[in-house]
Design a protein around this motif. Structure first.
Motif, short mmCIF file in Angstrom:
data_model
loop_
_atom_site.label_atom_id
_atom_site.label_comp_id
_atom_site.label_asym_id
_atom_site.label_seq_id
_atom_site.Cartn_x
_atom_site.Cartn_y
_atom_site.Cartn_z
N LYS A 1 0.85 -1.32 0.09
CA LYS A 1 0.02 -0.01 0.07
C LYS A 1 0.85 1.24 -0.06
N LEU A 2 0.25 2.34 -0.42
CA LEU A 2 0.97 3.74 -0.50
C LEU A 2 0.10 4.50 0.47
N GLU A 3 0.80 5.19 1.15
CA GLU A 3 0.28 6.19 2.26
C GLU A 3 0.83 7.83 1.84
N TRP A 4 -0.12 8.53 1.32
CA TRP A 4 0.40 9.86 0.81
C TRP A 4 0.25 10.74 2.08
N VAL A 5 1.48 11.57 2.30
CA VAL A 5 1.45 12.39 3.45
C VAL A 5 1.42 13.89 2.97
N GLY A 6 1.49 14.04 1.68
CA GLY A 6 1.46 15.36 1.48
C GLY A 6 2.09 15.60 0.02
N ASN A 7 2.40 16.82 -0.48
CA ASN A 7 2.84 17.06 -1.72
C ASN A 7 4.34 17.54 -1.64
N THR A 8 5.29 17.25 -2.30
CA THR A 8 6.59 17.74 -2.57
C THR A 8 6.99 19.13 -3.12
N ILE A 9 7.87 19.85 -2.54
CA ILE A 9 7.85 21.24 -3.37
C ILE A 9 9.07 21.11 -4.25
N SER A 10 9.91 19.92 -3.98
CA SER A 10 10.82 19.77 -5.10
C SER A 10 11.65 18.49 -4.76
N GLY A 11 12.62 17.91 -6.00
CA GLY A 11 13.27 16.82 -5.84
C GLY A 11 14.21 16.63 -4.65
N PRO A 12 15.14 17.83 -4.46
CA PRO A 12 15.82 17.74 -3.27
C PRO A 12 15.36 17.71 -1.83
N GLN A 13 14.08 18.25 -1.75
CA GLN A 13 13.24 18.16 -0.48
C GLN A 13 12.56 16.91 -0.42
N ASP A 14 12.12 16.10 -1.49
CA ASP A 14 11.71 14.71 -1.69
C ASP A 14 12.88 13.73 -0.96
N ILE A 15 14.23 13.62 -1.75
CA ILE A 15 14.97 12.77 -1.18
C ILE A 15 15.34 13.22 0.01
N GLN A 16 15.44 14.43 0.76
CA GLN A 16 15.78 14.66 1.99
C GLN A 16 14.81 14.13 3.22
N SER A 17 13.77 14.03 2.81
CA SER A 17 12.44 13.58 3.57
C SER A 17 12.77 11.94 3.44
N ALA A 18 13.26 11.42 2.40
CA ALA A 18 13.35 10.23 2.32
C ALA A 18 14.55 9.69 3.37
N ALA A 19 15.69 10.41 2.96
CA ALA A 19 16.82 10.15 3.87
C ALA A 19 16.65 10.30 5.58
N THR A 20 15.83 11.19 5.92
CA THR A 20 15.63 11.36 7.09
C THR A 20 14.39 10.63 7.81
N GLY A 21 13.91 9.87 7.02
CA GLY A 21 12.80 8.82 7.50
C GLY A 21 11.42 9.30 7.56
N GLN A 22 11.25 10.57 7.01
CA GLN A 22 9.77 11.11 7.11
C GLN A 22 8.89 10.32 5.90
N ILE A 23 9.63 9.87 4.99
CA ILE A 23 8.87 8.88 4.19
C ILE A 23 9.51 7.59 3.51
#
Length: 347
Positions: A73-95
């Motif tokens: 399953k996928l759980e949408w938690v919001g919309n990204t503002i940019s690619g760097p922000q998106d991968i930063q969120s992945a690296a820090t465990g928010q997504i």
């Protein structure tokens, strides 16, 4: 007293600060991303948190709707503002996964973020590309005409700025001269308007926003990333190395499912793909405008099923090393990604 930094220098520093993630933050965030509370069944995560895009259907969303993710399953938690922000969120465990331009992934990995690219998700071809547009009556006709001019793009230090640097370099503009071209952050949805109001001289327009602007008339392309590099995959989804190690079955289901969605979008009539995307956006009930979906042409991924190649990272390793942002030879292209979990296109 030292001279104040130029707007361009300040903007670049702000971007590098955005990507500057401490090892402690990454370690803590990674534990969060692989811990409980994320739909675990047995020992592996079965629900992946992610960020989406307004009025757009990402490949994982398409894969889920097509049934290619199975029980995942996928759980949408919001919309990204940019690619760097998106991968930063992945690296820090928010997504659990995030996607960005491959050069931004290199930069993040150089900052000791323990991430691994697992599949390409967007690219450049004859239908899907970023164009650098000027007004029809603009005197700008060449790379040298850009000196002292403002170029609006979605984020700094990523795809758009990288291709701008490549364009300038290939047209004989020195580093010192290139510093006179001012790259500015302009939200993609506002780029056309800001260009037409002459607040910038060049605007980077992509995909549906580009096609809508071109349809309205009054602008012309200076160059595009397709003109420069031809067809190539430009961005990848990343996960933390720890998550990949602890959830191999989940990663394989996700990556292979997204790869199947890429191939489905290639082999299915365009009108049918657009109809499916439109229905997905309507079903999720976020009060989004679906009118731009009619301009969709492809996801632009080069490799079959989104499989990644060394060259798709090596170009940006070289670019960042030349800019002095990473140490030459510290990272290798092969060490930044894996195709191990992608069952599409094997052999």
């Amino acid at each position: 007293m030292p001279a104040a930094p130029s707007p361009t220098t300040r903007s670049r520093r702000q971007f590098l600060t955005l990507l500057g993630i401490s090892a402690a933050a990454v370690s803590c965030g990674t534990a969060t991303a692989t811990g409980g509370g994320s739909g675990r069944s047995g020992s592996q995560v079965t629900t992946l948190k992610y960020q989406g895009n307004v009025g757009y259907v990402t490949l994982p969303e398409l894969a889920a709707d097509l049934g290619y993710l199975g029980d995942l399953k996928l759980e949408w938690v919001g919309n990204t503002i940019s690619g760097p922000q998106d991968i930063q969120s992945a690296a820090t465990g928010q997504i659990h996964f995030g996607g960005a331009f491959n050069g931004a992934i290199v930069k993040l990995a150089a900052g000791n973020a323990p991430i691994k690219a697992v599949i390409s998700y967007y690219g450049v071809d004859q239908d899907v590309y970023s164009g650098y547009y000027v007004l029809e009556d603009s005197p700008i006709r060449s790379a040298r005409d850009l000196l002292g001019k403002k170029v609006g793009m979605n984020t700094l230090g990523a795809h758009s700025q990288a291709l701008l640097d490549v364009y300038l370099s290939r047209n004989g503009i020195s580093k010192a001269e290139a510093a006179k071209v001012e790259a500015l952050v302009v939200p993609p949805v506002n780029t056309e308007q800001v260009l037409r109001q002459r607040q910038i001289e060049v605007g980077v327009l992509s995909n549906v926003l580009r096609d809508k602007a071109v349809e309205a008339g009054g602008i012309r392309p200076l160059f595009s990333d397709f003109d420069l590099l031809g067809r190539f995959s430009a961005g990848s989804y990343v996960m933390t190395e720890r998550f990949v190690k602890e959830n191999p079955d989940t990663v394989r289901t996700f990556v292979t499912g997204v790869g199947k969605a890429i191939e489905w979008s290639r082999s299915t009539p365009r009108e049918e793909v657009i109809a499916r995307q439109t229905e997905i956006v309507r079903k999720r009930g976020r009060n989004e405008d679906t009118s731009t979906l009619r301009f969709w042409r492809s996801y632009g991924v080069a490799g079959r099923g989104g499989r990644i190649e060394d060259k798709e990272f090596q170009l940006w390793l070289d670019w960042l090393a030349e800019r002095g942002e990473i140490k030459p030879g510290r990272l290798t292209a092969a060490g930044l990604y894996t195709n191990e979990f992608n069952d599409q296109g094997k052999g």
